[in-house]
Design a protein around this motif. Structure first.
Motif, mmCIF file in Angstrom:
data_model
loop_
_atom_site.group_PDB
_atom_site.id
_atom_site.type_symbol
_atom_site.label_atom_id
_atom_site.label_comp_id
_atom_site.label_asym_id
_atom_site.label_seq_id
_atom_site.Cartn_x
_atom_site.Cartn_y
_atom_site.Cartn_z
ATOM 1 N N GLN A 36 -11.032 10.503 -11.270
ATOM 2 C CA GLN A 36 -9.643 10.950 -11.310
ATOM 3 C C GLN A 36 -9.125 10.502 -9.524
ATOM 4 O O GLN A 36 -8.401 11.238 -8.942
ATOM 5 C CB GLN A 36 -10.248 12.859 -10.105
ATOM 6 C CG GLN A 36 -10.530 13.208 -11.564
ATOM 7 C CD GLN A 36 -10.997 14.816 -11.258
ATOM 8 O OE1 GLN A 36 -12.223 14.790 -11.274
ATOM 9 N NE2 GLN A 36 -10.297 15.713 -10.914
ATOM 10 N N GLU A 37 -9.330 8.825 -8.548
ATOM 11 C CA GLU A 37 -8.442 8.589 -8.152
ATOM 12 C C GLU A 37 -7.729 7.547 -8.253
ATOM 13 O O GLU A 37 -8.962 6.981 -9.144
ATOM 14 C CB GLU A 37 -9.985 8.151 -7.255
ATOM 15 C CG GLU A 37 -9.577 7.825 -6.095
ATOM 16 C CD GLU A 37 -10.173 7.472 -4.299
ATOM 17 O OE1 GLU A 37 -10.399 5.928 -4.229
ATOM 18 O OE2 GLU A 37 -11.326 7.927 -4.754
ATOM 19 N N ALA A 38 -6.895 7.396 -7.943
ATOM 20 C CA ALA A 38 -5.921 7.001 -7.932
ATOM 21 C C ALA A 38 -5.151 6.018 -7.055
ATOM 22 O O ALA A 38 -4.767 6.670 -5.852
ATOM 23 C CB ALA A 38 -5.380 6.982 -9.298
ATOM 24 N N VAL A 39 -4.439 5.073 -7.323
ATOM 25 C CA VAL A 39 -3.171 4.772 -6.498
ATOM 26 C C VAL A 39 -2.098 4.544 -6.804
ATOM 27 O O VAL A 39 -1.578 4.425 -7.848
ATOM 28 C CB VAL A 39 -3.569 2.590 -5.964
ATOM 29 C CG1 VAL A 39 -2.611 2.027 -5.232
ATOM 30 C CG2 VAL A 39 -5.313 2.636 -5.276
ATOM 31 N N VAL A 40 -1.337 4.863 -5.594
ATOM 32 C CA VAL A 40 0.383 5.618 -6.083
ATOM 33 C C VAL A 40 1.284 4.027 -5.882
ATOM 34 O O VAL A 40 0.713 3.455 -4.960
ATOM 35 C CB VAL A 40 0.914 5.964 -4.891
ATOM 36 C CG1 VAL A 40 2.528 6.456 -5.167
ATOM 37 C CG2 VAL A 40 0.564 7.468 -4.847
ATOM 38 N N ILE A 41 1.796 3.392 -7.124
ATOM 39 C CA ILE A 41 2.639 2.193 -7.424
ATOM 40 C C ILE A 41 3.337 2.049 -7.607
ATOM 41 O O ILE A 41 4.988 1.395 -7.166
ATOM 42 C CB ILE A 41 2.333 1.992 -8.837
ATOM 43 C CG1 ILE A 41 0.632 1.744 -9.511
ATOM 44 C CG2 ILE A 41 3.076 0.429 -9.142
ATOM 45 C CD1 ILE A 41 -0.173 0.628 -8.251
ATOM 46 N N ALA A 42 4.118 3.441 -8.044
ATOM 47 C CA ALA A 42 5.556 3.609 -7.925
ATOM 48 C C ALA A 42 5.850 5.474 -8.049
ATOM 49 O O ALA A 42 5.069 6.306 -8.229
ATOM 50 C CB ALA A 42 6.486 3.339 -8.350
ATOM 51 N N VAL A 43 6.835 5.265 -6.868
ATOM 52 C CA VAL A 43 7.447 6.982 -6.545
ATOM 53 C C VAL A 43 8.596 6.924 -7.342
ATOM 54 O O VAL A 43 10.069 6.608 -7.028
ATOM 55 C CB VAL A 43 6.883 7.019 -5.434
ATOM 56 C CG1 VAL A 43 7.203 8.665 -4.650
ATOM 57 C CG2 VAL A 43 5.549 7.451 -4.872
ATOM 58 N N GLN A 57 5.711 13.618 -0.864
ATOM 59 C CA GLN A 57 4.719 13.953 -0.794
ATOM 60 C C GLN A 57 4.014 12.254 0.125
ATOM 61 O O GLN A 57 3.306 12.330 0.534
ATOM 62 C CB GLN A 57 4.328 14.565 0.082
ATOM 63 C CG GLN A 57 5.065 15.956 -0.083
ATOM 64 C CD GLN A 57 4.306 17.933 -0.465
ATOM 65 O OE1 GLN A 57 3.924 17.656 -1.570
ATOM 66 N NE2 GLN A 57 4.070 18.232 0.443
ATOM 67 N N VAL A 58 4.464 11.304 -1.464
ATOM 68 C CA VAL A 58 3.042 10.540 -1.560
ATOM 69 C C VAL A 58 4.364 9.175 -1.564
ATOM 70 O O VAL A 58 5.564 9.551 -1.559
ATOM 71 C CB VAL A 58 2.486 10.387 -2.940
ATOM 72 C CG1 VAL A 58 1.473 11.648 -3.087
ATOM 73 C CG2 VAL A 58 3.318 9.988 -4.002
ATOM 74 N N LYS A 59 4.113 8.058 -1.116
ATOM 75 C CA LYS A 59 4.374 6.542 -1.033
ATOM 76 C C LYS A 59 3.606 5.795 -1.619
ATOM 77 O O LYS A 59 2.366 5.696 -2.025
ATOM 78 C CB LYS A 59 4.720 6.462 0.273
ATOM 79 C CG LYS A 59 3.269 6.135 1.237
ATOM 80 C CD LYS A 59 4.061 6.225 2.789
ATOM 81 C CE LYS A 59 2.735 5.967 3.722
ATOM 82 N NZ LYS A 59 1.657 6.594 3.186
ATOM 83 N N GLU A 60 4.402 4.716 -1.790
ATOM 84 C CA GLU A 60 3.627 3.338 -2.730
ATOM 85 C C GLU A 60 2.736 3.087 -1.474
ATOM 86 O O GLU A 60 2.676 2.810 -0.394
ATOM 87 C CB GLU A 60 4.450 2.686 -3.044
ATOM 88 C CG GLU A 60 5.446 3.088 -3.964
ATOM 89 C CD GLU A 60 6.593 1.438 -4.456
ATOM 90 O OE1 GLU A 60 6.563 0.837 -3.871
ATOM 91 O OE2 GLU A 60 7.205 1.265 -4.514
ATOM 92 N N GLY A 61 0.879 2.625 -2.354
ATOM 93 C CA GLY A 61 0.133 2.783 -1.708
ATOM 94 C C GLY A 61 -1.084 3.111 -1.219
ATOM 95 O O GLY A 61 -1.949 3.423 -0.804
ATOM 96 N N ASP A 62 -0.360 5.051 -1.835
ATOM 97 C CA ASP A 62 -0.921 6.063 -0.939
ATOM 98 C C ASP A 62 -2.425 5.468 -2.635
ATOM 99 O O ASP A 62 -2.170 5.882 -3.516
ATOM 100 C CB ASP A 62 -0.384 7.493 -0.954
ATOM 101 C CG ASP A 62 -0.092 7.526 0.386
ATOM 102 O OD1 ASP A 62 0.004 6.821 1.057
ATOM 103 O OD2 ASP A 62 0.933 8.365 0.115
ATOM 104 N N LYS A 63 -3.778 6.321 -1.478
ATOM 105 C CA LYS A 63 -4.496 6.646 -2.240
ATOM 106 C C LYS A 63 -5.023 7.834 -2.786
ATOM 107 O O LYS A 63 -4.495 9.022 -1.787
ATOM 108 C CB LYS A 63 -6.509 6.000 -1.896
ATOM 109 C CG LYS A 63 -6.683 4.579 -2.017
ATOM 110 C CD LYS A 63 -7.750 4.044 -1.580
ATOM 111 C CE LYS A 63 -8.221 3.085 -1.826
ATOM 112 N NZ LYS A 63 -9.185 2.663 -1.364
ATOM 113 N N VAL A 64 -4.333 8.502 -3.844
ATOM 114 C CA VAL A 64 -4.937 10.051 -4.015
ATOM 115 C C VAL A 64 -5.993 10.482 -5.236
ATOM 116 O O VAL A 64 -5.965 9.975 -5.776
ATOM 117 C CB VAL A 64 -3.086 10.678 -4.896
ATOM 118 C CG1 VAL A 64 -2.619 10.504 -3.823
ATOM 119 C CG2 VAL A 64 -3.198 9.852 -6.041
#
Length: 94
Positions: A36-43, A57-64
């Motif tokens: 359930q944990e992932a890294v944002v690649i593109a927004v 509310q999220v940006k590239e590189g965020d762990k979510v």
């Protein structure tokens, strides 16, 4: 190849899941839990509401942390991604 999400979509890539338990037992793929944990690649640019663009509310590189059943899984080449709407993201890990 680069993915460019539209609207309020977010492209995620799962983090590597630990393949051993704390006691050292190696888990087969069938026994692993869906991460359930992932890294944002593109927004995407955000969705339009009442004629105005709503900021993401999220940006590239965020762990979510993401909802377990949301989104669409996509495989491009050897890489696997998940495309979700921003509402499927539950939290940003800091």
């Amino acid at each position: 190849m680069k993915l460019k999400p539209l609207g309020d979509k977010v492209v995620l890539q799962y983090q590597d899941v630990e393949e051993k338990t704390e006691s050292g037992i190696i888990l087969p793929d069938s026994a692993k839990e869906k991460p359930q944990e992932a890294v944002v690649i593109a927004v995407g640019p955000g969705k339009c509401k009442d004629g105005q663009r709503v900021a993401m509310q999220v940006k590239e590189g965020d762990k979510v942390i993401i909802s377990e059943y949301g989104g669409t899984e996509v495989k491009i080449g050897d890489e696997e991604y998940k495309i979700v709407i921003q509402d499927d993201i539950l939290a940003i890990v800091e």
